[in-house]
Design an enzyme around this catalytic site. Structure first.
Site, PDB file in Angstrom:
ATOM      1  N   GLY A 151      52.787  77.711  95.339  1.00  0.00           N
ATOM      2  CA  GLY A 151      51.965  78.923  95.269  1.00  0.00           C
ATOM      3  C   GLY A 151      52.355  79.809  94.095  1.00  0.00           C
ATOM      4  N   SER A 152      52.196  81.111  94.300  1.00  0.00           N
ATOM      5  CA  SER A 152      52.296  82.058  93.176  1.00  0.00           C
ATOM      6  C   SER A 152      53.651  82.114  92.499  1.00  0.00           C
ATOM      7  CB  SER A 152      51.942  83.452  93.657  1.00  0.00           C
ATOM      8  OG  SER A 152      50.626  83.447  94.131  1.00  0.00           O
ATOM      9  N   THR A 153      54.706  81.573  93.118  1.00  0.00           N
ATOM     10  CA  THR A 153      56.011  81.595  92.441  1.00  0.00           C
ATOM     11  C   THR A 153      55.917  80.890  91.082  1.00  0.00           C
ATOM     12  OG1 THR A 153      56.553  79.673  93.784  1.00  0.00           O
ATOM     13  CG2 THR A 153      57.545  81.738  94.447  1.00  0.00           C
ATOM     14  N   MET A 154      54.908  80.019  90.946  1.00  0.00           N
ATOM     15  CA  MET A 154      54.724  79.282  89.689  1.00  0.00           C
ATOM     16  C   MET A 154      54.335  80.210  88.543  1.00  0.00           C
ATOM     17  SD  MET A 154      55.346  76.155  89.558  1.00  0.00           S
ATOM     18  CE  MET A 154      56.656  76.157  90.702  1.00  0.00           C
ATOM     19  N   LYS A 155      53.802  81.398  88.897  1.00  0.00           N
ATOM     20  CA  LYS A 155      53.371  82.331  87.841  1.00  0.00           C
ATOM     21  C   LYS A 155      54.558  82.755  86.971  1.00  0.00           C
ATOM     22  CE  LYS A 155      49.508  83.881  90.562  1.00  0.00           C
ATOM     23  NZ  LYS A 155      49.205  84.729  91.698  1.00  0.00           N
TER      24      LYS A 155
END
Lengths: 663, 122
Positions: A290-294
């Site tokens: 999820g958003s941790t990839m941002k």
């Protein structure tokens, strides 16, 4: 003498000689038979009368945490056996044994009725029970010693440690991976016995065929591991989640300080838990991050120079059509800077940054960060994860990847990638076993920190770190991760899970994640928290971030990290200044951390007079002024160096001398 | 020798009281066939043989006794080592943070220090 007589005498001589020759021959033949032919057999009989053999059960090495606390210990315990043929009153014996061993009488009786010369009644019982059984003095029932593995910390680090079986063999986790080091050979002591069976001369134990036991020292810190496990367990229980992981890593070395997995199991009684709870999910299970990839998208985009932290993107007011599907944001944003996109976790903003960077380049960076390849950690069953190649990724797949959907990673990969940012852009190889020593304490193997590769430049890493501090600010997605007194940088993630029945993203099943590091200026800890399928509110910032805060504050205190005076005053002071940011019209976030500025402000003025102050007062004042205080003696302050009145801007540390009052 | 001379000599050779004739002319004082030096040597050898024999028996006896002591000590060593292991296990169990934290909080009313209370000494 007549010839006849002479002849007779000669014959008699020959007869006597022959008689003696035969006698001698018989003796020699018998000697040959005894000494050569039946040598071993007779020696065996003789030795049985003289020598006794004491068989020592095979040993197993200890496992210690980084501070030398025992995590796995082997001790000798009693096992009850029986010779059924020697037991006359089997039912009576069974009743007596069942009372002490707390086993059903029927099952014991069944064992005693078997037509075997030897049966185990109960193995590895406590010393108290052993003593009770031996006091019974039952005929045909005996006790022998066997080695049993104990894990004094019970659930703590159980998934890492694994467990060993009844025959002293490693079955799971480190016990299995390092079985060849931990298992020792069976020793035999040969001793001579007198007529009463008392040993009176012990020979040296015969050198075993294989090397002796080795002991492992892990990088795990028992205290941090405990807190990680406890905080994670309570979060999982509160949110009624399916499970969770929490991994704590030292970013500078790659040492794993804690690896907690829920559901937990107790390795002392592992067979009473379901086998799927034994699995170390932090390395064996993959999930969509999820958003941790941002955070990694930001790193790649900044490193490639396609954006700057202040580059603005229009976030389509919360709805954006891409590849025939509509992507939503949790809040409706208009224009956001790159820093804001990450801090507020805008999916649409991330897609736009990603599109500017390009899918292939992003994939290349992800691989450099260690995704989709094994980290090489010294643990069993590690998975590599998955990223779609450019050829196989549709536009919507590509768009999804920019905010961490459509790929899979293990918890360990994710925490190591974040550790690379914390470590100034260098990816380290994670490891759990720090050192292997033999029984005599000599080091056999030592693991040293190993740099896998440089992923991003030091400058980019520091910029990303300072942007990520905004995530735990009031306007970020995870204010609950803030630790008072320390700068925290991190990223939340709330990933949808695939429903195995519908084969589409579920609207109820999420993975809530928070991965971050602290203290920002000199990272000591990288902590990842993953909560699998929490019920109700599933945001990473609400579910996973509090676990980060609890583990982080405990671990920093345990590691004796000094809180920054400037960050103590206002709770979140020191996090990125973003007070004036509103959801719709976001203003750029000041990137530089304010830690330095606050410290400088505090340093204005002159050095006060510390004399006649107590130690506690001096320490408090010194800390408030941001000075290193060196204490000499005890009692009240009598002298200081430098003298009071010096400009604080020129003073870093002050030495204060104390004397007991009245002398 | 004339007869009276012979008679006189015979008379002289007889004991005046018992009348038994004792002739001492042939008797010689018996001498030890060994010199004192040889006697000392023999005695020395005798003592040394006896000494070595007793020494051998004594050393054998001592070896056996030490063997008994050694085997007892060996068993004692093994027993103590095992007790040590058990005590280490017990200590580790008692030191487990899972046990200590609730004890510290409930029994001694201890709390985690706040960030502002922590001062790390250089």
């Amino acid at each position: 003498m007549k010839v006849e007589e002479k002849k007779w005498i000669r014959i008699r001589v020959y007869v006597v000689a022959l008689f003696f020759m035969l006698g001698l021959g018989t003796i020699l033949a018998r000697a040959y038979q005894l000494q050569v032919v039946e040598d071993d057999y007779l020696k065996g009989i003789a030795d049985k009368g003289i020598f006794a053999t004491i068989t020592l059960p095979p040993d197993r090495g200890f496992v210690y945490d980084r501070e030398g606390n025992e995590l796995a210990v082997s001790i000798q315990v009693g096992s009850v056996f029986a010779h059924p043929s020697q037991i006359q009153e089997k039912p009576k014996t069974a009743v007596k044994l069942s009372k002490i061993l707390q086993e059903p009488t029927d099952s014991i009786l069944q064992k005693l009725r078997r037509k075997r010369s030897f049966v185990w009644i109960k193995r590895r019982i406590s010393p108290a029970v052993t003593a009770e059984v031996s006091r019974l003095n039952l005929i045909g029932v005996g006790i022998t010693t066997e080695s049993r593995r104990y894990y004094p910390e019970r659930e703590i680090a159980a998934h890492l440690m694994g467990f060993s079986g009844t025959d002293n063999q490693g079955l799971e986790g480190l016990e299995r991976k390092y079985d060849r080091y931990l298992t020792g050979a069976q020793h035999k002591l040969v001793c001579m016995e007198d007529a009463f069976g008392r040993p009176f001369a012990i020979n040296k134990p015969t050198p075993p065929e294989k090397a002796g036991v080795h002991h492992l020292t892990l990088t795990i810190d028992k205290e941090i591991q405990y807190k990680a496990q406890q905080a994670l367990h309570s979060a999982v229980t509160q949110t009624k989640a399916k499970g969770g992981h929490c991994v704590v890593v030292d970013p500078k070395t790659g040492e794993i300080l804690a690896m907690a997995v829920v559901p937990q199991f107790n390795p002392n009684i592992f067979s009473k838990f379901r086998p799927d709870t034994w699995r170390n999910r932090a390395v064996t299970d993959c999930f969509e991050p999820g958003s941790t990839m941002k955070a990694f998208l930001l790193s790649a985009a900044l490193e490639e120079g396609v954006v700057s932290p202040l580059t603005e993107f229009f976030c389509e007011e919360g709805k954006f059509k891409v590849g025939g599907r509509v992507v939503h944001d949790t809040h409706e944003y208009e224009t956001l800077t790159v820093a804001d996109i990450v801090v507020r976790s805008s999916n649409i903003g991330a897609i736009k940054i990603g599109q500017k960077l390009g899918y292939e380049r992003f994939c290349r960076y992800l691989k450099k960060f260690g995704f989709s390849e094994k980290t090489g950690v010294d643990l069993l069953g590690e998975r590599a994860g998955f990223i779609r190649t450019t050829k196989h990724a549709r536009t919507i797949d590509q768009a999804n990847l920019y905010f961490g959907q459509g790929m899979s990673t293990t918890s360990l990969q994710l925490v190591m990638a974040m550790a690379a940012i914390a470590n100034g852009g260098q990816l380290m190889r994670p490891y759990v076993v720090k050192e292997i020593v033999d029984d005599a304490g000599h080091q056999v193997e030592e693991t040293t920190p190993q740099v896998v590769r440089r992923v991003i430049s030091f400058k980019t890493a520091k910029t990303v770190a300072s942007i990520l501090t905004g995530v735990v600010g009031e306007e970020g997605t995870a204010p609950k991760a803030a630790i008072k007194g320390f700068g925290v940088a991190g990223k939340t993630g709330t990933a949808q899970k695939i429903d195995p029945r519908t084969k589409a993203y579920s609207k109820r099943k999420y993975v809530a994640t928070f991965v971050g590091f602290t203290p920002v200026e000199d990272p000591k800890l990288v902590i990842l928290v993953v909560i699998d399928e929490p019920e109700g509110i599933a945001y990473g910032g609400l579910v996973a971030a509090p676990v980060f805060q609890k583990v982080g504050s405990w671990a920093l205190n345990h590691l004796r990290a000094a809180p920054r005076p400037g960050l103590l005053a206002g709770g979140d002071a020191g996090q990125v200044d973003q007070a004036s940011v509103s959801p719709k019209s976001a203003q750029p976030i000041a990137v530089a951390p304010q830690v330095k500025r606050i410290a400088q402000e505090l340093r204005q003025g002159v050095l006060p007079d510390f004399t006649r102050m107590g130690m506690r007062q001096v320490l408090k004042k010194g800390r408030d002024l941001g000075l290193k205080v060196c204490l000499k003696g005890s009692g009240l302050a009598v002298a200081q160096q430098p003298e009071p009145g010096c400009s604080l801007s020129q003073v870093d540390s002050v030495e204060i001398h104390f004397k007991p009052p009245g002398r | 020798m004339t007869r009276p001379e012979k008679v006189n000599r015979m008379k002289g050779s007889r004991n005046a009281h018992t009348g038994i004739r004792i002739t001492n002319t042939r008797s010689k004082r018996r001498k030890l066939p060994l010199t004192p030096r040889q006697v000392v040597l023999i005695l020395l050898m005798l003592f040394s043989f006896m000494g070595s024999g007793i020494g051998y028996v004594w050393s054998n006896f001592e070896t056996t006794q030490i063997g008994y002591d050694l085997s007892q000590l060996k068993q004692e060593e093994m027993r103590l080592k095992e007790i040590n292991r058990k005590l280490r296990l017990e200590l580790a169990t008692l030191k487990s943070p899972k046990r200590l934290e609730p004890l510290a909080v409930q029994r001694f009313d201890l709390v985690q220090p706040k960030a502002e209370q922590i001062i790390v000494l250089p």
